[in-house]
Design an enzyme around this catalytic site. Structure first.
Site: not given
Length: 225
Positions: A111, A113, A140, A149
């Protein structure tokens, strides 16, 4: 060992897909992935248009048609598995994933973020950063785990917070760096340099990443292209 063939890749989106576009553009410039499909939980997501324009297969699986999160994730896993991807990228996918989903794709699920994790997990990161008075914000890339997260972070880009910044202005500045670091981290994975160890820690070139790499510290051109 550097892989010789592009990694079959699937991208999950919910919105505009600017990070998807960055990945498409970099794949055309030699990023060793093949984006086989884009899946959106939002039928009107503009990222679907980006994918179609690039000749990438698209699928829509609207979460509103499911009674619970578990049911949606089971259907999403079935859809993903039709493509047998070696890599799954969340690019603005606005869904919290169940532990079963995350476990199924452990080590190949990433992912991007919009904050310097672990700061400002969740939503509204730019507004929250401004409210907190931080001087440095950023983005990030991290492995996805069941902890929202909270998965191991592998690469970050720091962005200064300037006087007079609004959440929208700061967002645009951060987004430009997202478009740099996401393809870079994907390259590391696709070339076989980045792996998630059995101990739950990320390894780059055989060395444990005790802390995320910072884009500004990557002075070797082989690391950033």
């Amino acid at each position: 060992m550097v892989r010789q063939t592009p990694v079959s890749t699937l991208v999950l989106i919910s919105g505009g897909g600017s990070n998807l576009q960055a990945l498409i553009d970099e794949s055309r410039r030699g990023l060793p992935i093949a984006i086989d499909a884009v899946i959106s939980n939002e039928p009107q997501a503009y990222g679907l248009v980006r994918a179609r324009d690039a000749g990438v297969a698209t699928r829509v699986l609207c979460h509103r048609g499911f009674p619970d999160r578990q049911g949606f994730d089971r259907a999403l896993m079935r859809l993903i598995d039709e493509f047998r991807p070696g890599l799954i990228l969340l690019a603005g996918f606005m869904r919290i994933l169940t532990p079963a989903f995350v476990a199924r794709y452990r080590g190949r699920l990433f992912n991007i973020h919009p904050s310097l994790l672990p700061d400002f997990r969740g939503l509204d990161t730019h507004r929250r950063a401004l409210a907190a008075g931080v001087r440095v914000h950023g983005a990030s890339v991290h492995y996805v785990t069941a902890d929202l997260d909270g998965g191991p972070v592998v690469l970050q880009a720091r962005v200064p917070v300037l006087p007079g910044d609004s959440p929208e202005v700061l967002s645009e500045r951060v987004l430009r760096q997202e478009h740099v670091i996401y393809p870079l981290a994907v390259r590391w994975f696709a070339e076989g340099r980045l792996v998630l160890g059995d101990d739950g820690r990320p390894y780059l070139d055989g060395q444990v990443l005790d802390r995320p790499r910072l884009l500004e510290d990557l002075t070797d051109r082989n690391q950033v292209v």
